[in-house]
Design a protein around this motif. Structure first.
Motif, PDB file in Angstrom:
ATOM      1  N   ALA A 116     -20.320  68.604 -41.211  1.00 10.95           N
ATOM      2  CA  ALA A 116     -20.257  69.000 -42.619  1.00 10.95           C
ATOM      3  C   ALA A 116     -19.142  68.282 -43.365  1.00 10.95           C
ATOM      4  O   ALA A 116     -19.217  68.105 -44.578  1.00 10.95           O
ATOM      5  CB  ALA A 116     -20.050  70.508 -42.722  1.00 10.95           C
ATOM      6  N   GLY A 117     -18.102  67.866 -42.658  1.00 14.27           N
ATOM      7  CA  GLY A 117     -16.963  67.215 -43.286  1.00 14.27           C
ATOM      8  C   GLY A 117     -15.860  68.202 -43.583  1.00 14.27           C
ATOM      9  O   GLY A 117     -16.070  69.415 -43.607  1.00 14.27           O
ATOM     10  N   PRO A 118     -14.654  67.673 -43.802  1.00 10.68           N
ATOM     11  CA  PRO A 118     -13.508  68.545 -44.035  1.00 10.68           C
ATOM     12  C   PRO A 118     -13.618  69.311 -45.351  1.00 10.68           C
ATOM     13  O   PRO A 118     -14.400  68.930 -46.232  1.00 10.68           O
ATOM     14  CB  PRO A 118     -12.319  67.577 -44.063  1.00 10.68           C
ATOM     15  CG  PRO A 118     -12.906  66.263 -44.393  1.00 10.68           C
ATOM     16  CD  PRO A 118     -14.307  66.261 -43.853  1.00 10.68           C
ATOM     17  N   GLN A 119     -12.832  70.357 -45.439  1.00 12.97           N
ATOM     18  CA  GLN A 119     -12.799  71.176 -46.641  1.00 12.97           C
ATOM     19  C   GLN A 119     -11.390  71.202 -47.200  1.00 12.97           C
ATOM     20  O   GLN A 119     -10.418  71.243 -46.446  1.00 12.97           O
ATOM     21  CB  GLN A 119     -13.260  72.600 -46.328  1.00 12.97           C
ATOM     22  CG  GLN A 119     -14.690  72.675 -45.856  1.00 12.97           C
ATOM     23  CD  GLN A 119     -15.160  74.095 -45.612  1.00 12.97           C
ATOM     24  OE1 GLN A 119     -14.479  75.063 -45.916  1.00 12.97           O
ATOM     25  NE2 GLN A 119     -16.349  74.216 -45.052  1.00 12.97           N
ATOM     26  N   LEU A 120     -11.279  71.182 -48.526  1.00 11.11           N
ATOM     27  CA  LEU A 120      -9.994  71.345 -49.197  1.00 11.11           C
ATOM     28  C   LEU A 120      -9.721  72.830 -49.310  1.00 11.11           C
ATOM     29  O   LEU A 120     -10.536  73.577 -49.860  1.00 11.11           O
ATOM     30  CB  LEU A 120     -10.030  70.706 -50.590  1.00 11.11           C
ATOM     31  CG  LEU A 120      -8.732  70.761 -51.383  1.00 11.11           C
ATOM     32  CD1 LEU A 120      -7.685  69.833 -50.749  1.00 11.11           C
ATOM     33  CD2 LEU A 120      -8.968  70.382 -52.840  1.00 11.11           C
ATOM     34  N   GLY A 134     -17.146  69.764 -47.641  1.00 12.23           N
ATOM     35  CA  GLY A 134     -17.695  68.442 -47.344  1.00 12.23           C
ATOM     36  C   GLY A 134     -17.045  67.357 -48.177  1.00 12.23           C
ATOM     37  O   GLY A 134     -17.733  66.607 -48.887  1.00 12.23           O
ATOM     38  N   ILE A 135     -15.721  67.230 -48.090  1.00  7.66           N
ATOM     39  CA  ILE A 135     -15.006  66.236 -48.884  1.00  7.66           C
ATOM     40  C   ILE A 135     -15.568  64.842 -48.593  1.00  7.66           C
ATOM     41  O   ILE A 135     -15.696  64.445 -47.441  1.00  7.66           O
ATOM     42  CB  ILE A 135     -13.493  66.254 -48.583  1.00  7.66           C
ATOM     43  CG1 ILE A 135     -12.896  67.609 -48.958  1.00  7.66           C
ATOM     44  CG2 ILE A 135     -12.773  65.135 -49.328  1.00  7.66           C
ATOM     45  CD1 ILE A 135     -11.464  67.784 -48.486  1.00  7.66           C
ATOM     46  N   THR A 136     -15.906  64.126 -49.671  1.00  6.28           N
ATOM     47  CA  THR A 136     -16.410  62.759 -49.536  1.00  6.28           C
ATOM     48  C   THR A 136     -15.396  61.728 -50.010  1.00  6.28           C
ATOM     49  O   THR A 136     -15.454  60.573 -49.595  1.00  6.28           O
ATOM     50  CB  THR A 136     -17.710  62.565 -50.337  1.00  6.28           C
ATOM     51  OG1 THR A 136     -17.468  62.916 -51.704  1.00  6.28           O
ATOM     52  CG2 THR A 136     -18.837  63.427 -49.763  1.00  6.28           C
ATOM     53  N   ALA A 137     -14.487  62.127 -50.910  1.00  2.89           N
ATOM     54  CA  ALA A 137     -13.520  61.175 -51.454  1.00  2.89           C
ATOM     55  C   ALA A 137     -12.247  61.876 -51.903  1.00  2.89           C
ATOM     56  O   ALA A 137     -12.298  62.975 -52.445  1.00  2.89           O
ATOM     57  CB  ALA A 137     -14.130  60.421 -52.628  1.00  2.89           C
ATOM     58  N   ILE A 138     -11.130  61.186 -51.658  1.00  4.07           N
ATOM     59  CA  ILE A 138      -9.834  61.597 -52.197  1.00  4.07           C
ATOM     60  C   ILE A 138      -9.223  60.349 -52.819  1.00  4.07           C
ATOM     61  O   ILE A 138      -9.117  59.315 -52.172  1.00  4.07           O
ATOM     62  CB  ILE A 138      -8.897  62.154 -51.108  1.00  4.07           C
ATOM     63  CG1 ILE A 138      -9.518  63.377 -50.437  1.00  4.07           C
ATOM     64  CG2 ILE A 138      -7.528  62.484 -51.701  1.00  4.07           C
ATOM     65  CD1 ILE A 138      -8.718  63.911 -49.257  1.00  4.07           C
ATOM     66  N   ARG A 139      -8.866  60.457 -54.086  1.00  4.56           N
ATOM     67  CA  ARG A 139      -8.260  59.325 -54.789  1.00  4.56           C
ATOM     68  C   ARG A 139      -6.869  59.724 -55.253  1.00  4.56           C
ATOM     69  O   ARG A 139      -6.690  60.745 -55.904  1.00  4.56           O
ATOM     70  CB  ARG A 139      -9.105  58.909 -55.982  1.00  4.56           C
ATOM     71  CG  ARG A 139      -8.478  57.770 -56.750  1.00  4.56           C
ATOM     72  CD  ARG A 139      -9.426  57.128 -57.747  1.00  4.56           C
ATOM     73  NE  ARG A 139      -8.749  56.075 -58.477  1.00  4.56           N
ATOM     74  CZ  ARG A 139      -8.463  54.875 -58.000  1.00  4.56           C
ATOM     75  NH1 ARG A 139      -8.819  54.559 -56.778  1.00  4.56           N
ATOM     76  NH2 ARG A 139      -7.826  53.974 -58.726  1.00  4.56           N
TER      77      ARG A 139
END
Length: 162
Positions: A116-120, A134-139
């Motif tokens: 599922a991907g990491p969660q904030l 489901g974090i997809t990007a961090i800018r």
């Protein structure tokens, strides 16, 4: 089976593409949270993962050491597969300022988030509105250093100068 990935981009010396497995390399923290959701009532969960501060610091944010408190101009934009977005300031997560224990959760209630991907997770938020699944990007963006408010004209709202 494809593992979820997130892109770490922006004003960083070492941008990266990370998976949950990659995030397990940092020290893991555990938090119990209680979010008071308007639509589904109180939600209680246990999360495990690295601090967002640790992961971003390792990527080498482009702070200018010659400028006092340069870190304060940096913003962190987080996007998720769930279509949600959140914006944080560097000062929120930095130990020299607010030092909020913001996690990039790699597990919830003992269940790994590999697919599922990491969660904030912001444990200090009462309603969990900035929780991103489901974090997809961090800018990381420090381009706001040159912004200055334009003088207000009587009867008009002030505008940002270019």
């Amino acid at each position: 089976m494809t593992l979820a990935e997130l892109d770490l981009t922006g004003d960083l010396a070492r941008p990266a593409r990370l998976t949950v497995s990659d995030l397990l390399r940092w020290p893991q923290h555990r938090v119990r949270v209680s979010f008071d959701c308007a639509t589904s009532g109180v939600q209680r969960h246990g999360f495990t993962g690295p601090l967002l501060y640790d992961v971003l610091s390792d990527a080498g944010p482009g702070f200018d050491p010659a400028r006092r408190k340069d870190r304060l101009r940096f913003l962190i934009a987080v996007s998720g597969a769930d279509g949600h977005h959140a914006l944080l300031s560097w000062a929120e997560i930095d130990p020299d300022f607010a030092h909020a224990p913001v996690l990039l959760a790699v597990g919830i209630d003992g269940t790994p988030l590999d697919l599922a991907g990491p969660q904030l997770v912001l444990p200090q938020d009462r309603c969990g509105a900035r929780h991103i699944s489901g974090i997809t990007a961090i800018r990381v963006d420090g381009a706001y250093g040159g912004w200055r408010p334009a003088p207000a004209t009587p009867g008009h709202a002030s505008a940002a100068a270019p």
